[in-house]
Design a protein around this motif. Structure first.
Motif, mmCIF file in Angstrom:
data_model
loop_
_atom_site.group_PDB
_atom_site.id
_atom_site.type_symbol
_atom_site.label_atom_id
_atom_site.label_comp_id
_atom_site.label_asym_id
_atom_site.label_seq_id
_atom_site.Cartn_x
_atom_site.Cartn_y
_atom_site.Cartn_z
ATOM 1 N N PRO A 186 10.824 22.866 27.844
ATOM 2 C CA PRO A 186 10.286 24.124 27.318
ATOM 3 C C PRO A 186 8.870 24.358 27.837
ATOM 4 O O PRO A 186 8.168 23.408 28.193
ATOM 5 N N PHE A 187 8.467 25.606 27.888
ATOM 6 C CA PHE A 187 7.159 25.929 28.433
ATOM 7 C C PHE A 187 6.062 25.213 27.660
ATOM 8 O O PHE A 187 5.929 25.391 26.450
ATOM 9 N N VAL A 221 10.734 27.901 21.594
ATOM 10 C CA VAL A 221 12.175 27.824 21.413
ATOM 11 C C VAL A 221 12.467 27.274 20.025
ATOM 12 O O VAL A 221 11.617 26.632 19.404
ATOM 13 N N THR A 222 13.656 27.538 19.526
ATOM 14 C CA THR A 222 14.114 26.997 18.255
ATOM 15 C C THR A 222 15.265 26.037 18.513
ATOM 16 O O THR A 222 16.222 26.385 19.216
ATOM 17 N N CYS A 226 2.664 19.324 26.354
ATOM 18 C CA CYS A 226 3.159 19.572 24.994
ATOM 19 C C CYS A 226 3.615 21.021 24.846
ATOM 20 O O CYS A 226 2.937 21.936 25.320
ATOM 21 N N ALA A 227 4.730 21.215 24.179
ATOM 22 C CA ALA A 227 5.244 22.550 23.871
ATOM 23 C C ALA A 227 5.388 22.679 22.362
ATOM 24 O O ALA A 227 5.681 21.701 21.664
ATOM 25 N N GLU A 228 5.176 23.888 21.867
ATOM 26 C CA GLU A 228 5.383 24.145 20.440
ATOM 27 C C GLU A 228 6.805 24.644 20.241
ATOM 28 O O GLU A 228 7.233 25.608 20.880
ATOM 29 N N VAL A 229 7.544 23.968 19.355
ATOM 30 C CA VAL A 229 8.936 24.315 19.112
ATOM 31 C C VAL A 229 9.173 24.440 17.606
ATOM 32 O O VAL A 229 8.413 23.904 16.801
#
Length: 312
Positions: A26-27, A72-73, A155-158
């Protein structure tokens, strides 16, 4: 021949973008690959290792951005994939994938790739079925095999949607998230005194239950020091902002339909990925509805769930 200042910048940023390696899906926070990242916030050095003194661990401090903007979820218990991009893989090394529900104070390992990482550009992983609902940091960390002794981290926030309560309770008997190991850290002075050795793949002493071996490594390979995965001290960029494990909603919330950056091995263009972005208002409403429910939905019917799901 004189090269303009603008052209120099283009050449510099282009070289930075392809050097070393980075998580492309993920971004990551501040990723230049994410079409919705404002130009002023794009980090064109995302492929570079963290500072050797550990001053920008974890996540270069980007986890402290507010408002939270998840990419993303994911549903607890479901399998997805992440992708890596770049031109310098340093002949591999070892990597880990982890989740943090406390804004980067600690990271719990959900998959370890020991040896040969990141020689492959795509890795599958499963969100633990006992993972709670909320916003989490999804981190990729890497200690390279060849070259300078370095530590890489994106790190990506999901957003995570929990499994049905019955399944969660059953899995909690095994210890839940608290039973997962912490990430293994080295080459970060100020965090610990651990250092890797060139031409040797780190062998995580506590790799977790989902482990992928490569480059001739196996479960019988001698383990690296087991003091390098201590949870403390916290990284120098860690801040307790008092909002851990909350799902972001509101006008600034943006979620990507994981486009299928992951399913195509990370080869989708920015235009293709941008075309698959969900409207922030619809996604925010879905996440808000999910968190408001007293009983979390199952992973197969969770609103707002996205990302390539791999069947077992």
């Amino acid at each position: 021949m004189t090269i303009s200042y603008a052209l120099c910048n283009i050449l510099f940023f282009s070289a930075s973008a392809i050097a070393h390696m980075q998580m492309s899906w993920p971004f990551p926070l501040h990723s230049s690959l994410n079409p919705v990242t404002p130009e002023a916030q794009k980090d064109y050095s995302m492929t570079e290792p963290l500072n050797k003194d550990g001053s920008n661990f974890p996540c270069k401090g980007y986890q402290n951005d507010r408002p939270v903007k998840t990419t993303v979820t994911w549903n607890a218990g479901s399998t997805y994939n992440m992708t890596l991009a770049g031109s310098a893989n340093h002949l591999g090394g070892s990597c880990q994938l982890s989740l943090s529900y406390d804004n980067g104070a600690t990271f719990r390992v959900i998959k370890s790739m020991i040896g040969g990482c990141p020689l492959t550009s795509t890795y599958d992983f499963t969100i633990p079925s006992f993972a709670p609902s909320g916003t989490a940091l999804f981190a990729w960390t890497w200690q390279n095999f060849e070259g300078n002794r370095e530590f890489y981290m994106n790190c990506a926030e999901v957003a995570i949607v929990a499994s049905p309560p019955a399944d969660v309770e059953r899995k909690r008997e095994a210890g839940g998230m608290d039973a997962l190991p912490y990430i293994w850290k080295a080459n970060l002075a100020g965090i610990n005194t651990c250092a890797t050795t060139e031409q040797e793949n780190p062998v995580y002493p506590h790799p977790g239950t989902d482990v992928l071996y490569g480059a001739g490594m196996s479960s019988s390979s001698p383990a690296s020091p087991d003091t390098c995965d201590e949870p403390t001290p916290y990284g120098q960029t860690y801040k307790d902002l008092g909002d851990s494990s909350t799902v972001a909603t509101g006008p600034d919330y943006v979620a990507a339909s994981p486009g299928d950056a992951a399913s195509s091995g990370g080869s989708s263009s920015s235009a293709e990925i941008a075309s698959s972005l969900q409207s922030s208002s619809e996604t925010s409403a879905a996440i808000e509805q999910t968190t408001a429910m007293s009983i979390p939905p199952s992973s197969s019917s969770a609103p707002g769930a996205s990302g390539p799901v791999l069947e077992d």
